[in-house]
Design an enzyme around this catalytic site. Structure first.
Site, PDB file in Angstrom:
ATOM      1  N   LYS A  30       0.848  -1.207   0.000  1.00 42.53           N
ATOM      2  CA  LYS A  30       0.000   0.000   0.000  1.00 42.53           C
ATOM      3  C   LYS A  30       0.877   1.248   0.000  1.00 42.53           C
ATOM      4  O   LYS A  30       1.917   1.286   0.676  1.00 42.53           O
ATOM      5  CB  LYS A  30      -0.896  -0.033   1.244  1.00 42.53           C
ATOM      6  CG  LYS A  30      -1.978   1.031   1.278  1.00 42.53           C
ATOM      7  CD  LYS A  30      -2.842   0.895   2.542  1.00 42.53           C
ATOM      8  CE  LYS A  30      -3.982   1.896   2.578  1.00 42.53           C
ATOM      9  NZ  LYS A  30      -4.819   1.758   3.800  1.00 42.53           N
TER      10      LYS A  30
ATOM     11  N   SER B 272      -9.776   1.634   2.710  1.00 40.48           N
ATOM     12  CA  SER B 272      -8.914   2.413   1.855  1.00 40.48           C
ATOM     13  C   SER B 272      -7.840   1.588   1.139  1.00 40.48           C
ATOM     14  O   SER B 272      -7.264   2.063   0.165  1.00 40.48           O
ATOM     15  CB  SER B 272      -8.216   3.497   2.689  1.00 40.48           C
ATOM     16  OG  SER B 272      -7.360   2.918   3.652  1.00 40.48           O
TER      17      SER B 272
ATOM     18  N   SER C  55      -9.890  -0.759   6.988  1.00 36.36           N
ATOM     19  CA  SER C  55      -9.346  -0.608   5.635  1.00 36.36           C
ATOM     20  C   SER C  55      -8.689  -1.818   5.012  1.00 36.36           C
ATOM     21  O   SER C  55      -8.381  -1.782   3.823  1.00 36.36           O
ATOM     22  CB  SER C  55      -8.367   0.564   5.590  1.00 36.36           C
ATOM     23  OG  SER C  55      -9.087   1.748   5.394  1.00 36.36           O
TER      24      SER C  55
HETATM   25  N1  GLN Z   1     -13.244   3.829   6.060  1.00 36.29           N
HETATM   26  C1  GLN Z   1     -12.653   4.246   7.290  1.00 36.29           C
HETATM   27  C2  GLN Z   1     -12.333   5.711   7.243  1.00 36.29           C
HETATM   28  O1  GLN Z   1     -12.548   6.321   6.241  1.00 36.29           O
HETATM   29  C3  GLN Z   1     -11.463   3.407   7.627  1.00 36.29           C
HETATM   30  C4  GLN Z   1     -10.202   3.871   7.004  1.00 36.29           C
HETATM   31  C5  GLN Z   1      -9.008   3.035   7.367  1.00 36.29           C
HETATM   32  O2  GLN Z   1      -9.102   1.995   8.017  1.00 36.29           O
HETATM   33  N2  GLN Z   1      -7.847   3.527   6.983  1.00 36.29           N
HETATM   34  O3  GLN Z   1     -11.876   6.257   8.204  1.00 36.29           O
END
Ligand code: GLN
Length: 486
Positions: A79, A154, A178
């Site tokens: 990532k 994400s 995420s």
């Molecule tokens: N979807 C969640 C957010 O927008 C989780 C994001 C993540 O785990 N990096 O905060």
């Protein structure tokens, strides 16, 4: 060979038996990444030459009968918020567009020392803020099951890479779901270890008390193998814990779940959960029962506050962590009339809308007069949520829930409605708020789209989480069982 049906262990066995080389597998992944780039856009940068050089070195070690580890020669996607020395690390933000990582993140360097091959950097939401990859400055990724749909986020690019065969496995980061959420939406495995098990050094921070470096894989065993390489204390991350798992996989896992007590929290099966997703998850739970587990109804009474707590604490930490990107210390500079103007322009032009929204929310919640009402109160409720789990774990060994309330939605569908977007994180944020290990494994399809089953466990009992998931996978389908149609 169809690498979609092979897990990491099969691939490494093939190296040993000389059925294929690391160079061949690495090339297969790179070619697939290039072929699919216009369609699914898993990667934001490929490092073909460096990957092939590393693969050739691994092949040399196998030829000499001296592979370094279970991941030697295995090509991985990383990532874009994790530093890989010499590669760009943009975290999908315009403000970091030209940033070259000067060193490896600890998780990456442990994998490198074990011989892993790094294919390139995968797409993500900007600074990991989002659930779809749509906030990426590089443009969105798309779900290989249906390219009109989001892959989740994400860590969407990492999930796409593993689901479409442009990586054998990948690393993501999980702050509120995420890795679990995109894994669920792409039909693969996403595992967030207990907070503190893997060093966060070299991970571009989103919310430091919630972030955890996490594997995305095609099988549960693969997730455990990657964890074993990455885990353990790191003097550069004071929150990393000097604990190593006493296990060897998959030998130490039982295929029966006899004696295991699994909790089913009533609060996770409420309105908002798609009825077909619910049916699929409940079928999976009855299969766990068939494997010998005892299912107990439990209550986690503060569940309804989890999203609100997460969406206060996370932006507070975001506002602090992202202060360093000011065009002076870090980030692309847009010069203005004076210092303040330079800050304003650099941050105003460098950050996207969602990132700015969270910085403003967090700054507000931390400001004097509001700190007690928002941040402090959220921290108190955070404790209540953690206590709910601690109490539940007196009676059960792990907890199962859906990973996401729906399957993957269409690109653009929730982009202009942040609250609808945040609601999709309802089942995943609690594990981060409480610091618990949690995995999502594929458990079926609804209208041709994958559904994930989430299993959460006690602090540092990652083994029960992985073991339960392993027994399910062993009985009901391993890698390729839910391979995305190509
Ligand atoms: N979807 C969640 C957010 O927008 C989780 C994001 C993540 O785990 N990096 O905060």
């Amino acid at each position: 060979m169809d690498i979609m049906r092979l897990n990491l262990t099969d691939i490494a066995d093939g190296f040993r038996r000389k059925e294929w080389s690391s160079r061949e597998i690495t090339e297969t992944c790179l070619d697939q990444a290039e072929r699919a780039a216009g369609e699914t856009h898993a990667y934001v940068e490929l490092s073909r030459d460096r990957a092939l050089t590393a693969a050739a070195e691994a092949d040399g070690r196998y030829a000499a009968g001296r592979p370094l580890s279970a991941v030697d020669g295995v090509p991985l996607g990383i990532k874009d918020c994790l530093l890989v020395a010499g590669a760009h690390a943009t975290a999908a933000s315009a403000i970091l567009k030209d940033y070259l990582a000067p060193y490896d993140a600890t998780a990456v360097s442990r994998l490198r020392q074990a011989g892993a091959v790094f294919l390139g950097k995968t797409n993500m939401d900007e600074f990991a803020m989002g659930s779809t990859t749509e906030t990426s400055c590089h443009g969105p990724s798309r779900n290989p099951w249906d390219t009109s749909r989001i892959p989740g986020g994400s860590s969407g690019g990492s999930a796409v890479a593993v689901a479409e065969g442009s990586a054998v496995a990948a690393l993501g980061s999980d702050t509120g779901g995420s890795v679990r959420q995109p894994a669920a939406m792409c039909g693969i495995v996403g595992f967030k270890p207990t907070y503190g098990r893997v060093s966060r050094y070299g991970l571009i921070a989103m919310a430091s008390s919630l972030d955890q470096v996490s594997p995305i894989t095609r099988s549960v065993t693969d997730a455990a193998i990657l964890l074993r390489v990455m885990e353990g204390h790191d003097p550069r991350d004071a929150t990393s814990v000097p604990l190593k798992l006493e296990w060897s996989l998959p030998e130490s896992f039982d295929e029966s779940l006899r004696g295991l007590r699994i909790g089913l929290p009533a609060e996770y099966f409420v309105s908002g959960l798609d009825p077909q997703v619910e049916r699929t998850v409940r079928e999976a739970i009855s299969r766990l029962e068939d494997l010998g587990a005892e299912i107990r109804e439990i209550s986690l009474p503060h569940t309804e506050y989890a999203l609100a707590v997460y969406y206060i604490i996370m932006p507070c930490e975001v506002s602090a962590n992202l202060a360093r990107f000011d065009g002076i210390r870090y980030g692309r500079r847009v010069s203005g009339a004076d210092l303040e103007d330079t800050y304003r322009r650099s941050r105003g032009q460098g950050f996207g809308k969602e990132v700015r929204r969270r910085i403003i929310l967090g700054t507000y919640a931390l400001s004097s007069g509001y700190y007690d009402a928002y941040y402090l109160r959220a921290m108190k409720v955070r404790r209540l949520i953690a206590n709910d789990f601690a109490r539940a774990f007196d009676d059960v060994d792990c907890i199962v829930t859906p990973t996401v309330p729906t399957t993957a939605w269409k690109l653009g569908e929730k982009l202009d409605d942040p609250l609808a977007m945040y609601l999709s994180d309802v089942y995943t944020v609690s594990a981060n708020v409480a610091g618990l290990p949690a995995i999502s494994i594929p458990c079926g399809l609804v209208d041709g789209l994958p559904v994930g089953l989430q299993i959460m466990g006690r602090h540092f009992d990652d083994k029960t989480v992985l073991g339960t998931a392993y027994a399910y996978e062993k009985a009901y389908g391993g890698p390729g069982r839910f391979a995305a149609p190509r």
